[in-house]
Design a protein around this motif. Structure first.
Motif, PDB file in Angstrom:
ATOM      1  N   VAL A 176      37.029  45.013  32.018  1.00 35.77           N
ATOM      2  CA  VAL A 176      37.493  43.938  32.881  1.00 35.77           C
ATOM      3  C   VAL A 176      36.921  44.201  34.264  1.00 35.77           C
ATOM      4  O   VAL A 176      37.178  45.231  34.869  1.00 35.77           O
ATOM      5  N   ASP A 177      36.108  43.293  34.741  1.00 37.50           N
ATOM      6  CA  ASP A 177      35.441  43.417  36.037  1.00 37.50           C
ATOM      7  C   ASP A 177      36.167  42.516  37.027  1.00 37.50           C
ATOM      8  O   ASP A 177      36.187  41.303  36.878  1.00 37.50           O
ATOM      9  N   ALA A 178      36.805  43.145  38.035  1.00 36.91           N
ATOM     10  CA  ALA A 178      37.539  42.408  39.067  1.00 36.91           C
ATOM     11  C   ALA A 178      36.798  42.599  40.384  1.00 36.91           C
ATOM     12  O   ALA A 178      36.834  43.667  40.961  1.00 36.91           O
ATOM     13  N   PRO A 179      36.110  41.562  40.884  1.00 31.94           N
ATOM     14  CA  PRO A 179      35.182  41.744  41.996  1.00 31.94           C
ATOM     15  C   PRO A 179      35.773  41.946  43.387  1.00 31.94           C
ATOM     16  O   PRO A 179      35.066  42.371  44.279  1.00 31.94           O
ATOM     17  N   ASN A 180      37.029  41.669  43.625  1.00 26.74           N
ATOM     18  CA  ASN A 180      37.555  41.793  44.994  1.00 26.74           C
ATOM     19  C   ASN A 180      38.848  42.579  45.029  1.00 26.74           C
ATOM     20  O   ASN A 180      39.909  42.008  44.811  1.00 26.74           O
TER      21      ASN A 180
END
Length: 134
Positions: free
Chosen positions: A25-29
């Protein structure tokens, strides 16, 4: 999920959706990447070996595959969660061998939990990770 989160299930790992999770899971902020628990599985999700050390090796290989799917490597890992069934000193030594080989004298933060059991009956070890995109 919102558009700000990207979920990836690498083709080189088993499909985890039937087990109720995703591998990456890539959470950018902030730019954090969460890697779900990886275990000593083959591409079908079956545990490859009943040997603890072999499961640790394969779990970290699978972790490397999941990180690569997000464009990251072991150097980007900030935290590990490790889970050992019937934890003892010999199992800790097997884990430390792999961690030292990968990170040397600068391993990420880690929480190790001794547990009675994991998700599948043959699982003896599992590792999850939090990585930071630089």
């Amino acid at each position: 999920m919102s558009g700000s989160i990207t979920i990836t299930n690498p083709a080189d790992l088993h499909n985890p959706v039937a087990f109720g999770y995703s591998h990456v899971v890539d959470a950018p902020n902030p730019d954090l990447v969460f890697i779900a628990g990886q275990y000593g599985s083959d591409q079908t999700g079956a545990v490859e070996s009943s040997d603890f050390a072999a499961q640790v090796e394969r779990s970290f290989a699978n972790l490397g595959t999941a990180l690569a799917a997000a464009g990251l490597g072991f150097q980007d890992v900030a935290r590990l969660g490790t889970y050992i069934v019937d934890h003892d000193h010999a199992k800790l030594e097997a884990l430390l061998t792999v961690i030292t080989r990968i990170w040397g004298d600068k391993p990420p933060a880690q929480t190790l939990l001794g547990v009675a059991a994991l998700a599948l009956p043959d699982m003896l070890f599992e590792v999850d990770a939090l990585a930071v995109r630089r």
